[in-house]
Scaffold this motif. Structure first.
Motif, short mmCIF file in Angstrom:
data_model
loop_
_atom_site.label_atom_id
_atom_site.label_comp_id
_atom_site.label_asym_id
_atom_site.label_seq_id
_atom_site.Cartn_x
_atom_site.Cartn_y
_atom_site.Cartn_z
N LEU A 58 15.48 -1.41 -2.63
CA LEU A 58 15.58 -0.48 -1.21
C LEU A 58 15.06 0.83 -1.59
N LEU A 59 15.31 1.31 -2.76
CA LEU A 59 14.80 2.68 -2.96
C LEU A 59 13.16 2.58 -2.97
N VAL A 60 12.78 1.71 -3.58
CA VAL A 60 11.15 1.66 -3.80
C VAL A 60 10.75 1.21 -2.38
N THR A 61 11.33 0.63 -1.31
CA THR A 61 10.91 0.53 0.08
C THR A 61 11.03 1.87 0.81
N LEU A 62 11.99 2.54 0.67
CA LEU A 62 12.10 3.87 1.36
C LEU A 62 11.05 4.73 0.74
N GLY A 63 10.83 4.45 -0.39
CA GLY A 63 9.94 5.54 -1.28
C GLY A 63 8.46 5.05 -0.50
N THR A 64 8.12 3.98 -0.32
CA THR A 64 6.86 3.59 0.18
C THR A 64 6.85 4.14 1.62
N LEU A 97 -5.98 4.17 18.00
CA LEU A 97 -6.85 3.26 17.26
C LEU A 97 -6.56 2.96 15.81
N LEU A 98 -6.39 4.13 15.15
CA LEU A 98 -6.12 3.84 13.79
C LEU A 98 -4.53 3.35 13.55
N MET A 99 -3.62 4.01 14.33
CA MET A 99 -2.18 3.26 14.47
C MET A 99 -2.27 1.83 14.56
N MET A 100 -3.17 1.41 15.58
CA MET A 100 -3.13 -0.20 15.96
C MET A 100 -3.65 -0.92 14.58
N ALA A 101 -4.57 -0.36 13.94
CA ALA A 101 -5.24 -0.93 12.76
C ALA A 101 -4.21 -1.14 11.75
N GLY A 102 -3.42 -0.28 11.55
CA GLY A 102 -2.03 -0.13 10.48
C GLY A 102 -1.42 -1.26 10.81
N THR A 103 -0.77 -1.26 12.19
CA THR A 103 0.10 -2.20 12.65
C THR A 103 -0.44 -3.46 12.40
N LEU A 104 -1.42 -3.90 12.74
CA LEU A 104 -1.92 -5.24 12.49
C LEU A 104 -2.05 -5.67 11.07
N ILE A 105 -2.39 -4.98 10.23
CA ILE A 105 -2.30 -5.20 8.86
C ILE A 105 -0.77 -5.82 8.59
N ILE A 106 0.24 -4.95 8.92
CA ILE A 106 1.56 -5.06 8.62
C ILE A 106 2.04 -6.43 9.18
N ALA A 107 1.78 -6.61 10.59
CA ALA A 107 2.18 -7.78 11.40
C ALA A 107 1.67 -9.13 10.82
N SER A 114 4.03 -14.99 -1.55
CA SER A 114 2.61 -15.78 -1.28
C SER A 114 1.66 -15.01 -2.06
N ILE A 115 1.24 -13.86 -2.05
CA ILE A 115 -0.07 -13.43 -2.56
C ILE A 115 0.43 -12.27 -3.87
N GLY A 116 1.69 -12.29 -4.44
CA GLY A 116 1.99 -11.44 -5.48
C GLY A 116 1.71 -9.99 -5.32
N LEU A 117 1.27 -9.32 -6.16
CA LEU A 117 1.24 -7.80 -5.95
C LEU A 117 0.27 -7.20 -5.04
N ALA A 118 -0.45 -8.17 -4.55
CA ALA A 118 -1.51 -7.89 -3.35
C ALA A 118 -0.82 -7.41 -2.29
N ALA A 119 0.37 -8.03 -2.05
CA ALA A 119 1.42 -7.67 -0.76
C ALA A 119 1.66 -6.36 -0.73
N PRO A 120 2.44 -5.97 -1.74
CA PRO A 120 2.92 -4.50 -1.58
C PRO A 120 1.92 -3.41 -1.51
N LEU A 121 0.58 -3.80 -2.45
CA LEU A 121 -0.36 -2.96 -2.67
C LEU A 121 -1.05 -2.59 -0.88
N ILE A 122 -1.23 -3.69 -0.29
CA ILE A 122 -1.88 -3.81 0.97
C ILE A 122 -0.88 -3.18 2.02
N LEU A 123 0.50 -3.38 1.84
CA LEU A 123 1.36 -2.70 2.75
C LEU A 123 1.47 -1.08 2.60
N VAL A 124 1.18 -0.57 1.25
CA VAL A 124 0.99 0.82 1.28
C VAL A 124 -0.16 1.40 1.84
N LEU A 125 -1.28 0.51 1.73
CA LEU A 125 -2.51 0.99 2.39
C LEU A 125 -2.29 1.07 3.88
#
Length: 425
Positions: A58-64, A97-107, A114-125
């Motif tokens: 949870l701390l890592v998630t809130l840190g993100t 437009l920028l906010m919509m792009a970020g939301t699309l990625i998360i959605a 499913s994809i390992g470490l790529a998941a949290p890395l892309i989420l951070v981006l």
């Protein structure tokens, strides 16, 4: 009153409310996408940041959640300066437009399994992209609202806060319905994605409305500068420092509210649906009460109601948390959230109008964006993480109140400086 005059007044009122709706719906979407991440932190922590210890996860998630706020000052610099050079409308359209792009990625992003470490890395981006977008939203939207009707800056700028109340209301409503109707397995599988998909659906509507807006008369009439960032630091350092201090209590109180569903579940043992139901009331109060506060600030000045609210928050926050910890019931949480929501809105509702008065037109969006996002980055973005850490480090569940008290002291000093150094009432 002649028919022509009456028609002109009616047209002006219609135009003013169209401006409020256009700025508010886009602003609500911007903050909705950020808020739902915090509201569903427990679920996201398990899907994207699995760890043997739930607290660490949870701390890592809130840190993100907080990491995205590092991009806010950059967004404030780039989009704020862009708004002061090219206009408020251009910056508002780009930010959504920028906010919509970020939301699309998360959605649509696959989870860790499913994809390992790529998941949290892309989420951070994606979170960084959202942070950059939000960095320019507050200043641009506030300037846009305040500059259309300068004589009623407080009232129209307060819709910036009212729209955040709408955000809280919508996000909490999703929390109540999803956690109440879906099984834990369904929430983990697909339920947490629903709010982000909803944001994607209304995003194009908000973008379309914003592209049809007129630029603010005050910006069009003012002499612009090609170096708003340099001018802000060269000529308005004191104003910037005071503005940062003013924002601290507003942002800490907002993100403490954002943390409350997690607090209710993890610390008080309440069900998620109960915790979200309490937040619903906060959203309603903020949506309805903020314009009232803005109207009062136009008539009597904003610093008075902000001082009263800040002092009451300073004095009452610890006893309120102590009572809640001793009586962790739905009724207690509701009662405290109601009182807290009125005090928070009493302070925050007058803030945008006051900030818009602090900076001149040529550097207004840059100044407000910097002040807001520096304070939000330092005190707000990592607020949930700091609060969770304080609870763990001190061993007391009343620890969130300590952070609020510190914020209240800082903003009280800034309010006194605004009155004495800048002459605001």
């Amino acid at each position: 009153m002649s028919a022509t005059t009456a028609a002109s007044c009616a047209a002006a009122r219609h135009s003013s409310w169209r401006i409020v709706v256009a700025a508010s719906i886009g602003n609500a979407l911007e903050w909705f996408d950020l808020v739902v991440y915090g509201f569903f932190a427990v679920t996201i922590s398990k899907l994207f940041f699995p760890a043997g210890n739930e607290t660490i996860s949870l701390l890592v998630t809130l840190g993100t959640f907080g990491v995205s706020f590092f991009m806010r000052p950059l967004g404030a610099i780039v989009l704020g300066a862009y708004a002061d050079r090219a206009g408020r409308k251009a910056a508002l359209t780009l930010s959504i437009l920028l906010m919509m792009a970020g939301t699309l990625i998360i959605a649509v992003l696959p989870v860790y399994e499913s994809i390992g470490l790529a998941a949290p890395l892309i989420l951070v981006l994606a979170r960084l992209m959202q942070g950059f977008s939000a960095g320019g939203e507050f200043g641009s939207a506030t300037a846009f609202l305040a500059e259309h009707v300068p004589g009623r800056r407080g009232f129209f700028a307060s819709w910036q806060i009212a729209s955040q109340g709408l955000t809280t209301l919508l996000a909490a409503l999703f929390g109540v319905v999803l956690t109440g109707k879906l099984t834990p397995e369904q929430m983990m599988s697909w339920g947490w994605r629903v709010p982000f998909v909803f944001g994607l659906l209304i995003g194009p509507v908000a973008w379309y409305i914003r592209t049809r807006l007129d630029e603010t008369p005050e910006f069009l009439a003012a002499e612009t500068t090609t170096t708003p960032l340099r001018d802000t630091f060269a000529s308005h350092k004191l104003r910037l420092a005071i503005a940062i201090g003013l924002v601290v209590l507003g942002t800490v109180s907002t993100y403490l509210v954002l943390f409350m569903p997690t607090y209710g579940v993890k610390q008080l043992g309440l069900s998620p649906s109960v915790s979200f139901a309490a937040i619903l009331l906060v959203g309603v109060i903020q949506l309805v009460f903020a314009p009232v506060v803005g109207h009062v600030s136009d008539r009597h000045g904003g610093t008075g109601i902000m001082l009263v609210s800040a002092v009451l928050l300073l004095v009452l926050i610890y006893p309120a948390f102590a009572y809640l910890v001793a009586n962790p019931t739905f009724e207690t949480l509701i009662a405290i959230q109601i009182v807290f929501a009125f005090l928070m809105t009493g302070y925050f509702g007058a803030l945008p109008g006051l900030l818009s008065e602090i900076f001149p037109v040529a550097t207004r969006t840059t100044g407000m964006s910097l002040a807001y996002n520096i304070a939000v980055t330092i005190f707000g973005g990592f607020g949930p993480f700091i609060i969770a850490w304080l609870i763990s480090a001190t061993g007391t569940k009343t620890a969130p109140s300590f952070y609020m008290m510190l914020a209240a002291v800082i903003s009280l000093i800034a309010l006194i400086a605004a009155r004495r150094k800048l002459g605001f009432r």
